[in-house]
Each structure stands twice: as C-alpha cells, then as structure tokens.
Design a protein around this motif. Structure first.
Motif, PDB file in Angstrom:
ATOM      1  N   TYR A  84       0.836  -1.188   0.000  1.00  0.00           N
ATOM      2  CA  TYR A  84       0.000   0.000   0.000  1.00  0.00           C
ATOM      3  C   TYR A  84       0.877   1.246   0.000  1.00  0.00           C
ATOM      4  CZ  TYR A  84      -3.628  -3.299   1.433  1.00  0.00           C
ATOM      5  OH  TYR A  84      -4.492  -4.352   1.493  1.00  0.00           O
ATOM      6  N   LYS A  85       0.331   2.324  -0.522  1.00  0.00           N
ATOM      7  CA  LYS A  85       1.088   3.570  -0.535  1.00  0.00           C
ATOM      8  C   LYS A  85       0.964   4.270   0.817  1.00  0.00           C
ATOM      9  CE  LYS A  85      -2.483   6.806  -2.087  1.00  0.00           C
ATOM     10  NZ  LYS A  85      -2.860   7.827  -3.074  1.00  0.00           N
ATOM     11  N   ALA A  86       1.971   5.031   1.152  1.00  0.00           N
ATOM     12  CA  ALA A  86       1.972   5.838   2.376  1.00  0.00           C
ATOM     13  C   ALA A  86       3.240   6.672   2.391  1.00  0.00           C
ATOM     14  CB  ALA A  86       1.896   4.961   3.628  1.00  0.00           C
ATOM     15  N   ASP A  87       3.217   7.757   3.144  1.00  0.00           N
ATOM     16  CA  ASP A  87       4.440   8.528   3.374  1.00  0.00           C
ATOM     17  C   ASP A  87       5.185   7.864   4.525  1.00  0.00           C
ATOM     18  OD1 ASP A  87       3.691  10.259   1.399  1.00  0.00           O
ATOM     19  OD2 ASP A  87       2.959  11.816   2.756  1.00  0.00           O
ATOM     20  N   TYR A  88       5.920   6.805   4.199  1.00  0.00           N
ATOM     21  CA  TYR A  88       6.528   5.977   5.240  1.00  0.00           C
ATOM     22  C   TYR A  88       7.638   6.688   6.007  1.00  0.00           C
ATOM     23  CZ  TYR A  88       3.930   2.024   3.355  1.00  0.00           C
ATOM     24  OH  TYR A  88       2.918   1.180   2.958  1.00  0.00           O
ATOM     25  N   ARG A  89       8.131   7.835   5.509  1.00  0.00           N
ATOM     26  CA  ARG A  89       9.189   8.553   6.217  1.00  0.00           C
ATOM     27  C   ARG A  89       8.651   9.755   6.998  1.00  0.00           C
ATOM     28  NH1 ARG A  89      14.159   6.780   4.781  1.00  0.00           N
ATOM     29  NH2 ARG A  89      14.533   7.295   6.969  1.00  0.00           N
ATOM     30  N   LYS A  90       7.363   9.757   7.307  1.00  0.00           N
ATOM     31  CA  LYS A  90       6.750  10.862   8.045  1.00  0.00           C
ATOM     32  C   LYS A  90       7.478  11.172   9.347  1.00  0.00           C
ATOM     33  CE  LYS A  90       2.767  12.614   6.351  1.00  0.00           C
ATOM     34  NZ  LYS A  90       2.372  14.037   6.356  1.00  0.00           N
ATOM     35  N   LYS A 101      -8.069   9.211  10.750  1.00  0.00           N
ATOM     36  CA  LYS A 101      -7.246  10.424  10.779  1.00  0.00           C
ATOM     37  C   LYS A 101      -5.767  10.085  10.605  1.00  0.00           C
ATOM     38  CE  LYS A 101     -10.320  12.991  13.924  1.00  0.00           C
ATOM     39  NZ  LYS A 101     -10.400  13.681  15.237  1.00  0.00           N
ATOM     40  N   LEU A 102      -5.325   9.009  11.261  1.00  0.00           N
ATOM     41  CA  LEU A 102      -3.933   8.581  11.113  1.00  0.00           C
ATOM     42  C   LEU A 102      -3.649   8.168   9.678  1.00  0.00           C
ATOM     43  CD1 LEU A 102      -1.137   7.786  12.139  1.00  0.00           C
ATOM     44  CD2 LEU A 102      -2.112   5.626  12.952  1.00  0.00           C
ATOM     45  N   LYS A 103      -4.570   7.449   9.087  1.00  0.00           N
ATOM     46  CA  LYS A 103      -4.438   7.022   7.695  1.00  0.00           C
ATOM     47  C   LYS A 103      -4.317   8.234   6.767  1.00  0.00           C
ATOM     48  CE  LYS A 103      -7.051   4.434   4.183  1.00  0.00           C
ATOM     49  NZ  LYS A 103      -8.219   3.549   3.967  1.00  0.00           N
ATOM     50  N   GLU A 104      -5.140   9.256   7.017  1.00  0.00           N
ATOM     51  CA  GLU A 104      -5.081  10.477   6.210  1.00  0.00           C
ATOM     52  C   GLU A 104      -3.763  11.205   6.427  1.00  0.00           C
ATOM     53  OE1 GLU A 104      -7.644  14.620   5.566  1.00  0.00           O
ATOM     54  OE2 GLU A 104      -8.311  13.110   7.013  1.00  0.00           O
ATOM     55  N   ASN A 121      -1.133   9.809   4.418  1.00  0.00           N
ATOM     56  CA  ASN A 121      -1.417   9.810   2.970  1.00  0.00           C
ATOM     57  C   ASN A 121      -1.423   8.386   2.428  1.00  0.00           C
ATOM     58  OD1 ASN A 121      -1.523  12.693   2.749  1.00  0.00           O
ATOM     59  ND2 ASN A 121       0.709  12.707   2.861  1.00  0.00           N
ATOM     60  N   SER A 122      -2.141   7.520   3.110  1.00  0.00           N
ATOM     61  CA  SER A 122      -2.069   6.091   2.836  1.00  0.00           C
ATOM     62  C   SER A 122      -3.410   5.534   2.368  1.00  0.00           C
ATOM     63  CB  SER A 122      -1.622   5.344   4.098  1.00  0.00           C
ATOM     64  OG  SER A 122      -1.568   3.955   3.885  1.00  0.00           O
ATOM     65  N   ASP A 123      -3.327   4.439   1.620  1.00  0.00           N
ATOM     66  CA  ASP A 123      -4.524   3.694   1.236  1.00  0.00           C
ATOM     67  C   ASP A 123      -4.577   2.335   1.926  1.00  0.00           C
ATOM     68  OD1 ASP A 123      -2.490   2.393  -0.080  1.00  0.00           O
ATOM     69  OD2 ASP A 123      -3.386   2.490  -2.071  1.00  0.00           O
ATOM     70  N   VAL A 124      -3.766   2.172   2.992  1.00  0.00           N
ATOM     71  CA  VAL A 124      -3.763   0.924   3.745  1.00  0.00           C
ATOM     72  C   VAL A 124      -5.140   0.688   4.359  1.00  0.00           C
ATOM     73  CG1 VAL A 124      -3.014   1.973   5.915  1.00  0.00           C
ATOM     74  CG2 VAL A 124      -2.474  -0.425   5.461  1.00  0.00           C
ATOM     75  N   LYS A 125      -5.527  -0.552   4.495  1.00  0.00           N
ATOM     76  CA  LYS A 125      -6.860  -0.890   4.998  1.00  0.00           C
ATOM     77  C   LYS A 125      -6.876  -0.909   6.526  1.00  0.00           C
ATOM     78  CE  LYS A 125      -7.946  -3.754   0.962  1.00  0.00           C
ATOM     79  NZ  LYS A 125      -8.836  -2.741   0.358  1.00  0.00           N
ATOM     80  N   ILE A 126      -7.956  -0.416   7.098  1.00  0.00           N
ATOM     81  CA  ILE A 126      -8.203  -0.542   8.537  1.00  0.00           C
ATOM     82  C   ILE A 126      -9.040  -1.791   8.745  1.00  0.00           C
ATOM     83  CG2 ILE A 126      -9.319   0.504  10.546  1.00  0.00           C
ATOM     84  CD1 ILE A 126      -8.741   3.234   9.280  1.00  0.00           C
TER      85      ILE A 126
END
Length: 278
Positions: free
Chosen positions: A57-63, A112-115, A118-123
């Motif tokens: 999944y996409k995300a800003d992993y270096r936040k 909110k954490l997902k937003e 900037n991720s599309d990972v599933k909760i």
C-alpha cells in the motif's frame, strides 16, 4: 559453509541492480545463483541501506524521520502509547512493521492517522480475546515498512516498549503535542463525583516522570495494581487543575485530537467558565 566471494566488478553490478534498477535481492540472487541472504550480506558489507521491497500500500513511510510539526509529534505520542513496532532479527530486517490497535469506538481516529500518512492501507475490524480483552470489538491499522520502523525506533518507540518506554527524542517545542497524543492513547479524562473531573496518565516510570516535569505536576506516581513492574500512573482531580492542564495540551496541537476525550474536555471547560463567571 564456504563464504561466497564476489569480485569488485560483481559487487558494483549487484549494487547497481539493487539501487538504480530497483531489483529485489531475490532476483539479484537468482542471477548469481545464490540466496537472498548472500546478496543481503554484500549490500551490508558495502554499507548500502536496505530498501523495503514489500510496500503493498502507498503511504508517506518517512513521516517520522524528522519531527518538525505539531501533528507529527502528536501522532508519535499516540503511537508511543497505543501502537507497536515489530523488528525481525535478521541482517536485512525485511518484513518489519508497525501498527495501532484500538477500540472500535475510536475507529475514526485511525482514519485520521491514515489520512495523515497519505495512505490507502486498509483498517481492519476484529474481535480481540487476548490479554485483558474479552470479545472486545477492535480496529487496527498496520504499516509494513522497514523505514518507518527504523524512524520510530530512532525517536524512542522501541519493540516491546510497554515496560521500557522512555521520553521521546524530539525537540522541546514539540513536547506538548507529543504528550497530547500520548494522553489520547494511554490517558483518561472522566467526570467524577460532585461534578468534578479527573485526568490520568499510565506508563513507565521514566515516561511519567518526564510528563510530570514538562507539565509541572506535583502529583505522585502510583504503581498500577500494586504489581512489581514498571507500570505507573498519575492522577489529577478537581476542576481548575485538570482544565488548565488539558487546555495547555489542546492549545499546543489544534489540528488533531481524539474526539471522544475532547468532548469531555469541552464539558469540563463549560463547568470552569460558568463557575468563573459567577
């Protein structure tokens, strides 16, 4: 087993395939008829930082590489309280991940954490029966990222942290947003008798002593459930004192908070303002 040695030219080619052509260690190993671990060893010997090849999944992993905003500090504190990191004991650290697992009534906070990420990972919703839970509806979010795990560890969120968590490695200007995030994860605010309120923090002695110092609290630490481990709590009751503590925290990070606890704070604020108006 005999160590496989590569020429300088072969090592340069391996590094080029990994860094510039973005090929996986498995595929590079297949070209040289060796295992992934051998390629991992070559990269490590050449001081090449491992890349996470498993981002589904996409995300800003270096936040969390740099904590330079109130919002980053808040989420770092929340993960310190309610999250976890898992680090595999291998040379390449492949498959590391971190996550947050909370009561389903607070699922919107994971959104909110997902937003924020900037991720599309599933909760994922699930029923938890482990530990102190008994058929408890929970929601969790997991980020599979070596980089994110490394950044969190560098800021003080280590594996199996519940009894060893220490104060965060961040700048002083971000202490209060961090504490608000920590409070939303491992703190409570409640209405007690005689229309008085209470707030509390739970955590390690080291973390709570630091929170006491930052918030200038004189309340004593109490050991949780009289057990001989490193789990303590701070309690503060009344009207004015809990209000001014929470106001300081909420003012430090106006962009994000756990709605359920914030609503109780607003009730507390109403009581304080009405009493002060008399």
């Amino acid at each position: 087993m005999r160590k496989i040695n590569f020429t300088d030219e072969q090592q340069k080619n391996i590094i080029n395939l990994y860094i510039n052509q973005k090929q996986s260690m498995v595929n590079i190993g297949a070209k040289y008829q060796v295992s992934k671990n051998v390629i991992s060893r070559v990269l490590k010997e050449n001081q090449i930082t491992y890349r996470n090849d498993n981002h589904k999944y996409k995300a800003d992993y270096r936040k969390f590489q740099n904590i330079d905003t109130e919002e980053k500090a808040y989420w770092l504190g929340f993960i310190a309280a309610d999250g976890y990191v898992y680090q595999r004991r291998t040379d390449c650290n492949a498959g590391n991940f971190c996550g947050v697992n909370i009561s389903r009534k607070d699922k919107k906070h994971l959104e909110k954490l997902k937003e924020f990420m900037n991720s599309d990972v599933k909760i994922v919703d699930h029923i938890q029966n482990e530990g102190f839970s008994n058929n408890t509806p929970m929601s969790k979010i997991i980020f599979n990222s070596n980089e994110m795990v490394s950044d969190l560890i560098n800021k003080g969120i280590v594996p199996r942290k519940s009894l060893i968590l220490e104060p965060p490695k961040i700048e002083k200007e971000f202490f209060l947003p961090y504490i608000l995030g920590y409070f939303d994860g491992d703190g409570s605010i409640f209405l007690g008798n005689n229309n008085e309120f209470g707030i509390s923090f739970v955590g390690t002695k080291e973390t709570l002593e630091w929170i006491k110092e930052v918030l200038k609290l004189d309340n004593p630490l109490e050991q949780k459930n009289n057990v001989q481990n490193n789990t303590f709590y701070i309690r503060c009751g009344g009207i004015q004192k809990p209000y001014f503590i929470m106001k300081k925290l909420y003012d430090s990070c106006p962009l994000v908070h756990l709605e359920r606890k914030y609503l109780i704070y607003k009730n507390l604020e109403t009581v304080v303002l009405s009493r002060n108006a008399k």
